[in-house]
Design a protein around this motif. Structure first.
Motif, PDB file in Angstrom:
ATOM      1  N   VAL A   1     -66.514  65.352 105.170  1.00 28.64           N
ATOM      2  CA  VAL A   1     -67.035  66.613 104.624  1.00 28.64           C
ATOM      3  C   VAL A   1     -65.932  67.659 104.632  1.00 28.64           C
ATOM      4  O   VAL A   1     -65.241  67.838 105.640  1.00 28.64           O
ATOM      5  CB  VAL A   1     -68.257  67.099 105.441  1.00 28.64           C
ATOM      6  N   TYR A   2     -65.782  68.340 103.487  1.00 31.09           N
ATOM      7  CA  TYR A   2     -64.847  69.453 103.350  1.00 31.09           C
ATOM      8  C   TYR A   2     -65.631  70.731 103.701  1.00 31.09           C
ATOM      9  O   TYR A   2     -66.397  71.261 102.884  1.00 31.09           O
ATOM     10  CB  TYR A   2     -64.321  69.477 101.913  1.00 31.09           C
ATOM     11  N   ASN A   3     -65.460  71.215 104.928  1.00 35.76           N
ATOM     12  CA  ASN A   3     -66.291  72.298 105.454  1.00 35.76           C
ATOM     13  C   ASN A   3     -65.898  73.684 104.953  1.00 35.76           C
ATOM     14  O   ASN A   3     -66.640  74.650 105.170  1.00 35.76           O
ATOM     15  CB  ASN A   3     -66.245  72.285 106.987  1.00 35.76           C
ATOM     16  N   ASP A   4     -64.754  73.828 104.314  1.00 36.52           N
ATOM     17  CA  ASP A   4     -64.290  75.161 103.928  1.00 36.52           C
ATOM     18  C   ASP A   4     -64.952  75.683 102.658  1.00 36.52           C
ATOM     19  O   ASP A   4     -64.809  76.879 102.331  1.00 36.52           O
ATOM     20  CB  ASP A   4     -62.772  75.149 103.732  1.00 36.52           C
ATOM     21  N   SER A   5     -65.655  74.839 101.913  1.00 35.01           N
ATOM     22  CA  SER A   5     -66.242  75.305 100.661  1.00 35.01           C
ATOM     23  C   SER A   5     -67.441  74.431 100.310  1.00 35.01           C
ATOM     24  O   SER A   5     -67.468  73.234 100.628  1.00 35.01           O
ATOM     25  CB  SER A   5     -65.212  75.255  99.518  1.00 35.01           C
ATOM     26  N   THR A   6     -68.418  75.037  99.645  1.00 32.56           N
ATOM     27  CA  THR A   6     -69.608  74.295  99.220  1.00 32.56           C
ATOM     28  C   THR A   6     -69.398  73.586  97.893  1.00 32.56           C
ATOM     29  O   THR A   6     -70.293  72.872  97.424  1.00 32.56           O
ATOM     30  CB  THR A   6     -70.804  75.242  99.098  1.00 32.56           C
ATOM     31  N   ASN A   7     -68.225  73.773  97.283  1.00 32.16           N
ATOM     32  CA  ASN A   7     -67.947  73.130  96.000  1.00 32.16           C
ATOM     33  C   ASN A   7     -66.439  72.977  95.848  1.00 32.16           C
ATOM     34  O   ASN A   7     -65.681  73.868  96.240  1.00 32.16           O
ATOM     35  CB  ASN A   7     -68.502  73.968  94.840  1.00 32.16           C
ATOM     36  N   TRP A   8     -66.035  71.840  95.304  1.00 31.46           N
ATOM     37  CA  TRP A   8     -64.613  71.607  95.092  1.00 31.46           C
ATOM     38  C   TRP A   8     -64.058  72.468  93.940  1.00 31.46           C
ATOM     39  O   TRP A   8     -62.854  72.583  93.797  1.00 31.46           O
ATOM     40  CB  TRP A   8     -64.349  70.135  94.775  1.00 31.46           C
ATOM     41  N   GLY A   9     -64.941  73.053  93.146  1.00 28.01           N
ATOM     42  CA  GLY A   9     -64.503  73.935  92.065  1.00 28.01           C
ATOM     43  C   GLY A   9     -64.656  73.311  90.689  1.00 28.01           C
ATOM     44  O   GLY A   9     -64.420  72.106  90.496  1.00 28.01           O
ATOM     45  N   ILE A  10     -65.065  74.138  89.692  1.00 26.55           N
ATOM     46  CA  ILE A  10     -65.257  73.697  88.314  1.00 26.55           C
ATOM     47  C   ILE A  10     -64.467  74.633  87.420  1.00 26.55           C
ATOM     48  O   ILE A  10     -64.446  75.859  87.612  1.00 26.55           O
ATOM     49  CB  ILE A  10     -66.746  73.720  87.931  1.00 26.55           C
ATOM     50  N   GLY A  11     -63.821  74.067  86.431  1.00 29.15           N
ATOM     51  CA  GLY A  11     -63.049  74.883  85.514  1.00 29.15           C
ATOM     52  C   GLY A  11     -62.607  74.101  84.307  1.00 29.15           C
ATOM     53  O   GLY A  11     -62.851  72.891  84.192  1.00 29.15           O
ATOM     54  N   ALA A  12     -61.944  74.790  83.367  1.00 28.90           N
ATOM     55  CA  ALA A  12     -61.477  74.142  82.154  1.00 28.90           C
ATOM     56  C   ALA A  12     -60.207  73.339  82.397  1.00 28.90           C
ATOM     57  O   ALA A  12     -59.943  72.357  81.701  1.00 28.90           O
ATOM     58  CB  ALA A  12     -61.241  75.187  81.052  1.00 28.90           C
ATOM     59  N   ASN A  13     -59.408  73.758  83.361  1.00 35.10           N
ATOM     60  CA  ASN A  13     -58.157  73.061  83.658  1.00 35.10           C
ATOM     61  C   ASN A  13     -58.091  72.864  85.184  1.00 35.10           C
ATOM     62  O   ASN A  13     -57.802  73.805  85.918  1.00 35.10           O
ATOM     63  CB  ASN A  13     -56.978  73.886  83.157  1.00 35.10           C
ATOM     64  N   VAL A  14     -58.381  71.648  85.605  1.00 35.49           N
ATOM     65  CA  VAL A  14     -58.462  71.349  87.046  1.00 35.49           C
ATOM     66  C   VAL A  14     -57.400  70.306  87.385  1.00 35.49           C
ATOM     67  O   VAL A  14     -57.374  69.208  86.781  1.00 35.49           O
ATOM     68  CB  VAL A  14     -59.860  70.830  87.441  1.00 35.49           C
TER      69      VAL A  14
END
Length: 355
Positions: A322-335
């Motif tokens: 589990v990655y505890n620092d954030s609730t989401n790895w992130g969404i974007g157009a350029n990842v």
């Protein structure tokens, strides 16, 4: 004892010398008597007889004086020599007694040593028998261990073959699923096009995200070399991705909604230690998220690990973290997502672009 014999010999020699002188004297007296008997003159006979008698008396007195003078010296000498001989004999007897005592002690010591040698030989025989028994036991245990090891190697090889077959089946199923997803997406687009053309529903603008997984080569190297694998695809919804890896650890799945990231060890035999390895994810060139694998973490050969965002999954190492620092790895157009070693050496990348 030797001195006594010497004294007796000397005494005998003196006695013989005295006897010889007596015989010589008697011979002279006899010759004189014969001469007197032949002489017819009575006066001469009387004169010679008187002289002879006086001479004999003088000689006898002289010999008696000599005998009396020599007897004390001889006796003293004999006694002193006998005393010396007795003292020497006594010392020799004492020495002989001491030698006998020493010989007796030596015999006792020799008997003790022989008994000790017999005891040590018996102990040595027992120890040699024990060593032989232990050697036989070690040899038996070695054979048993080798048999067990051979059985384990055979079972391990069989399990690896089964695992390889299951992985192959899993990849075939994943490929089938991707093909079905692509067909469903194509049919959906056809239906939407027909609906728009017939004006049965309001026109809808929608982006379809498709994720085509990489068909990995089953014979890829397990040594973690520097070979580069790149897979890219493009869907009609203008979403593209590109993956690459240097070594057996690569991206297996990246959730488009940012819930999890999955890595896979494509090696069949070699475990990979990820202690200190890092995941860095940059969204639209601005926001960056970073995750560090826990200490002494090892990704087993042929296994996967899924790293959930906080609240999206359960921490069940070594298969799920589990990655505890954030609730989401992130969404974007350029990842852009990359995996780095503890020395910041890039090992795998995943780039997703949406137009």
């Amino acid at each position: 004892m030797i001195l006594r014999v010497q004294f007796e010999n000397q005494l005998q020699s003196l006695q013989e010398e005295l006897d010889f002188m007596n015989q010589l004297h008697q011979t002279e007296v006899k010759e004189l008597m014969d001469q007197l008997s032949r002489d017819t003159d009575q006066d001469y006979k009387a004169m010679f007889r008187n002289e002879l008698t006086m001479a004999i008396r003088d000689i006898r007195a002289e010999y008696e004086n000599l005998a009396q003078m020599g007897q004390p010296d001889t006796e003293n000498w004999y006694k002193s020599k006998m005393q010396e001989m007795l003292e020497v004999t006594s010392r020799k007897d004492q020495d002989s007694s001491a030698a006998q005592d020493e010989a007796r002690r030596a015999r006792l010591r020799l008997t003790e040593i022989n008994n000790e040698i017999i005891r040590l030989r018996n102990d040595n025989g027992n120890l040699e028998a024990r060593v032989h028994e232990l050697e036989m036991l070690v040899e038996q245990e070695t054979r048993s261990y080798q048999t067990t090891l051979a059985q384990r190697d055979a079972e391990l090889e069989e399990m690896q073959q089964k695992m390889a077959a299951q992985l192959f089946e899993l990849r075939e199923l994943m490929d089938t699923k991707l093909r079905l997803d692509a067909e469903i997406a194509a049919y959906r687009r056809l239906l939407e096009g027909e609906e728009n053309r017939l004006a049965m529903t309001p026109q809808t603008q929608q982006r379809a995200h498709s994720y085509i997984r990489e068909q990995r080569d089953m014979s890829s190297s397990s040594s973690g070399g520097s070979s580069m694998k790149v897979v890219s695809s493009e869907s009609s919804s203008k979403t593209t991705f590109q993956r690459s890896s240097k070594g057996p650890v690569s991206f297996a799945d990246v959730n488009a909604e940012g819930k999890f990231i999955t890595f896979e060890n494509t090696s069949k035999l070699k475990d990979i230690g990820l202690d200190g390895w890092k995941i860095r994810r940059r969204i639209d060139g601005r926001e960056e998220k970073s995750y560090v694998f826990p200490p002494r973490y090892v990704l087993k050969a042929g296994r996967t690990v899924k790293i959930w965002a906080s609240g999206q999954g359960t921490h069940r190492p070594p298969l799920e973290l589990v990655y505890n620092d954030s609730t989401n790895w992130g969404i974007g157009a350029n990842v852009h997502t990359a995996l780095y070693t503890e020395k910041d050496e890039e090992k795998a990348t995943h780039v997703q672009k949406t137009i």
